[in-house]
Motif scaffolding. Structure first.
Motif, PDB file in Angstrom:
ATOM      1  N   GLY A   1     -11.032  13.553  -0.363  1.00 38.80           N
ATOM      2  CA  GLY A   1     -10.479  13.240   0.953  1.00 38.80           C
ATOM      3  C   GLY A   1      -9.042  12.784   0.944  1.00 38.80           C
ATOM      4  N   ARG A   2      -8.402  12.783  -0.240  1.00 41.38           N
ATOM      5  CA  ARG A   2      -6.983  12.442  -0.269  1.00 41.38           C
ATOM      6  C   ARG A   2      -6.218  13.516   0.522  1.00 41.38           C
ATOM      7  N   VAL A   3      -5.117  13.116   1.172  1.00 40.56           N
ATOM      8  CA  VAL A   3      -4.384  14.031   2.059  1.00 40.56           C
ATOM      9  C   VAL A   3      -2.934  14.133   1.609  1.00 40.56           C
ATOM     10  N   ASP A   4      -2.430  15.360   1.369  1.00 46.07           N
ATOM     11  CA  ASP A   4      -1.042  15.544   0.930  1.00 46.07           C
ATOM     12  C   ASP A   4      -0.068  14.901   1.915  1.00 46.07           C
ATOM     13  N   LEU A   5       0.871  14.107   1.381  1.00 42.90           N
ATOM     14  CA  LEU A   5       1.908  13.480   2.199  1.00 42.90           C
ATOM     15  C   LEU A   5       3.217  14.248   2.017  1.00 42.90           C
ATOM     16  N   PRO A   6       4.149  14.125   2.976  1.00 45.03           N
ATOM     17  CA  PRO A   6       5.427  14.810   2.856  1.00 45.03           C
ATOM     18  C   PRO A   6       6.279  14.204   1.743  1.00 45.03           C
TER      19      PRO A   6
ATOM     20  N   PHE B   1      -8.479  27.171  -5.380  1.00 45.28           N
ATOM     21  CA  PHE B   1      -9.125  26.291  -4.391  1.00 45.28           C
ATOM     22  C   PHE B   1      -8.059  25.618  -3.542  1.00 45.28           C
ATOM     23  N   PRO B   2      -7.345  26.411  -2.697  1.00 42.43           N
ATOM     24  CA  PRO B   2      -6.194  25.873  -1.932  1.00 42.43           C
ATOM     25  C   PRO B   2      -6.586  24.779  -0.943  1.00 42.43           C
ATOM     26  N   TRP B   3      -7.891  24.659  -0.679  1.00 43.22           N
ATOM     27  CA  TRP B   3      -8.381  23.633   0.282  1.00 43.22           C
ATOM     28  C   TRP B   3      -8.411  22.255  -0.364  1.00 43.22           C
ATOM     29  N   LEU B   4      -8.264  22.179  -1.688  1.00 41.13           N
ATOM     30  CA  LEU B   4      -8.293  20.882  -2.377  1.00 41.13           C
ATOM     31  C   LEU B   4      -6.900  20.257  -2.328  1.00 41.13           C
ATOM     32  N   SER B   5      -6.812  18.997  -1.878  1.00 37.65           N
ATOM     33  CA  SER B   5      -5.483  18.365  -1.800  1.00 37.65           C
ATOM     34  C   SER B   5      -4.961  18.088  -3.208  1.00 37.65           C
ATOM     35  N   HIS B   6      -3.632  17.879  -3.323  1.00 39.14           N
ATOM     36  CA  HIS B   6      -3.050  17.600  -4.652  1.00 39.14           C
ATOM     37  C   HIS B   6      -3.579  16.291  -5.213  1.00 39.14           C
ATOM     38  N   GLY B   7      -3.749  15.306  -4.345  1.00 41.23           N
ATOM     39  CA  GLY B   7      -4.271  14.013  -4.814  1.00 41.23           C
ATOM     40  C   GLY B   7      -5.683  14.161  -5.353  1.00 41.23           C
ATOM     41  N   ASP B   8      -6.510  14.948  -4.675  1.00 39.63           N
ATOM     42  CA  ASP B   8      -7.870  15.192  -5.174  1.00 39.63           C
ATOM     43  C   ASP B   8      -7.824  16.002  -6.463  1.00 39.63           C
TER      44      ASP B   8
ATOM     45  N   ASN C   1       0.810  -1.216   0.000  1.00 45.69           N
ATOM     46  CA  ASN C   1       0.000   0.000   0.000  1.00 45.69           C
ATOM     47  C   ASN C   1       0.847   1.273   0.000  1.00 45.69           C
ATOM     48  N   THR C   2       1.890   1.282  -0.815  1.00 39.29           N
ATOM     49  CA  THR C   2       2.671   2.529  -1.000  1.00 39.29           C
ATOM     50  C   THR C   2       2.273   3.136  -2.351  1.00 39.29           C
ATOM     51  N   GLY C   3       2.604   4.410  -2.533  1.00 39.62           N
ATOM     52  CA  GLY C   3       2.293   5.086  -3.790  1.00 39.62           C
ATOM     53  C   GLY C   3       0.789   5.302  -3.952  1.00 39.62           C
ATOM     54  N   GLY C   4       0.381   5.557  -5.184  1.00 37.55           N
ATOM     55  CA  GLY C   4      -1.030   5.824  -5.475  1.00 37.55           C
ATOM     56  C   GLY C   4      -1.372   7.289  -5.364  1.00 37.55           C
ATOM     57  N   SER C   5      -2.651   7.609  -5.624  1.00 44.04           N
ATOM     58  CA  SER C   5      -3.070   9.011  -5.733  1.00 44.04           C
ATOM     59  C   SER C   5      -3.169   9.717  -4.385  1.00 44.04           C
ATOM     60  N   PHE C   6      -3.262   8.952  -3.275  1.00 42.81           N
ATOM     61  CA  PHE C   6      -3.624   9.522  -1.970  1.00 42.81           C
ATOM     62  C   PHE C   6      -2.782  10.731  -1.565  1.00 42.81           C
ATOM     63  N   GLY C   7      -1.460  10.614  -1.613  1.00 46.37           N
ATOM     64  CA  GLY C   7      -0.586  11.632  -1.040  1.00 46.37           C
ATOM     65  C   GLY C   7      -0.250  12.801  -1.952  1.00 46.37           C
ATOM     66  N   GLY C   8      -0.703  12.737  -3.205  1.00 45.63           N
ATOM     67  CA  GLY C   8      -0.442  13.834  -4.143  1.00 45.63           C
ATOM     68  C   GLY C   8       1.038  14.078  -4.391  1.00 45.63           C
ATOM     69  N   THR C   9       1.847  12.998  -4.287  1.00 42.21           N
ATOM     70  CA  THR C   9       3.304  13.154  -4.346  1.00 42.21           C
ATOM     71  C   THR C   9       3.818  13.481  -5.745  1.00 42.21           C
TER      72      THR C   9
END
Ligand code: HEM
Ligand SMILES: Cc1nc2ccc(F)cn2c1N
Length: 290
Positions: free
Chosen positions: A126-131, A96-103, A59-67
């Motif tokens: 609901g995706r959340v930016d990761l470091p 729309f700065p409230w929208l995460s990169h993944g979203d 479960n690494t990578g994918g759209s979630f973290g907007g990396t």
């Protein structure tokens, strides 16, 4: 690793439709990009590449973290050309700065498919930016030079079966290859910016010839000036894939239905959504009379 989508309490369907409309209006206005193909295809590819780094095994990578926003990922040689999509979306992120990169990256693909007359793609926020240090390594996206066994094995990592893979490949009805991006070229003449099942019809009806292109890569060309990658042509070299190519060539509604499900699954790979998260089915500009 668990990627739990955040509950978005202060944003409604109206707020997300507003973001959709901002992207869609910009898409309609900036129609000259890439020889008047427009930004739809590259936005579609950006949504796919930002999701296609997922590895179901850990479960690494994918759209979630907007990396994709970090150079380690956007500079992946597999991502050459996608900066055009990211630059297109940058002003939307400002608005729309409230929208995460993944979203943002996944919503861009949903807008592209729907505004290019494709199916409605159900989408959840609901995706959340990761470091930056959570950015997956390069090399997780597929090569184009191999055959059916490679394609089948590759998509196992994304938990996608034969039917989902063939449906998703139908997105190669859009846009084109660019020699300076990936070493493949064509189609020549007008590439398409309308989402249809033509990819499957062309696979079955064209007279394909395997030729070496200017970058010394092998690709399949047809007398009409169409082209297919080896991984595209693989879909008519394998009996199991061939059955779905024929299904989608003859049943456009089934193609649209299956593509919508598979694209949603691709864009949500690895993400756990809270029960309370709504699933949005956005209106196109046309259906809003805009
Ligand atoms: C075996 C899997 C795949 C391979 C090897 C592959 C490879 C490629 C290559 C080499 C290009 C040309 C890029 C360029 O030169 O600018 C391309 C373009 C594209 N791909 Fe794929 N692809 C695959 C799957 C997918 C999937 C699953 C989707 C979406 C659902 C997709 C959507 C697109 C789109 C829309 C373009 C056109 C981009 C543009 O016009 O700028 N591809 N792909
Ligand atoms: C029309 C068209 N669009 C694409 C995109 C990617 C690819 F590999 C081939 N394509 C073809 N023939």
């Amino acid at each position: 690793i668990v990627h739990m989508a955040q509950e978005i309490k202060d944003k409604s369907e109206k707020d997300y439709q507003e973001v959709y409309n901002a992207i869609a209006v910009k898409l309609r206005e900036e129609d000259e990009f890439d020889g008047y193909i427009g930004y739809g295809p590259v936005l579609t590819r950006l949504a796919w590449h930002s999701s296609g780094t997922w590895d179901k095994n850990n479960n690494t990578g994918g759209s979630f973290g907007g990396t994709y926003q970090f150079q380690k990922e956007s500079n992946d040689p597999s991502n050459k050309g996608l900066h055009n999509g990211a630059e297109f979306l940058a002003p939307i992120h400002k608005q729309f700065p409230w929208l995460s990169h993944g979203d943002l990256y996944t919503l861009g693909g949903v807008v592209a498919i729907q505004e290019l007359q494709g199916p409605v793609i159900p989408w959840r926020p609901g995706r959340v930016d990761l470091p930056e240090d959570m950015t997956p390594d390069n090399g997780r996206l597929p090569d184009a030079v191999y055959g059916a066994d490679y394609v089948r094995n590759f998509f196992k990592r994304l938990d996608l079966n034969d039917q989902e893979v063939v449906a998703l490949m139908g997105a190669h009805c859009l846009g084109r290859t660019h020699l300076q991006n990936t070493g493949f070229d064509g189609p020549w003449g007008a590439a398409s910016n309308t989402f249809t099942n033509e990819f499957f019809l062309n696979l079955l009806n064209e007279n394909w010839k395997l030729e070496k292109n200017e970058a010394k890569n092998m690709q399949w060309n047809s007398p009409k000036g169409y082209m297919m990658l080896p991984t595209d042509h693989a879909l008519i070299e394998d009996d199991k894939y061939m059955a779905y190519v024929k299904l989608y060539a003859t049943n456009n509604d089934k193609f649209f239905e299956d593509f919508a499900k598979a694209f949603k699954k691709l864009l949500e790979g690895g993400i756990t959504f809270p029960q309370s998260t709504p699933t949005y089915r956005f209106e196109t500009l046309d259906s809003q009379g805009l």
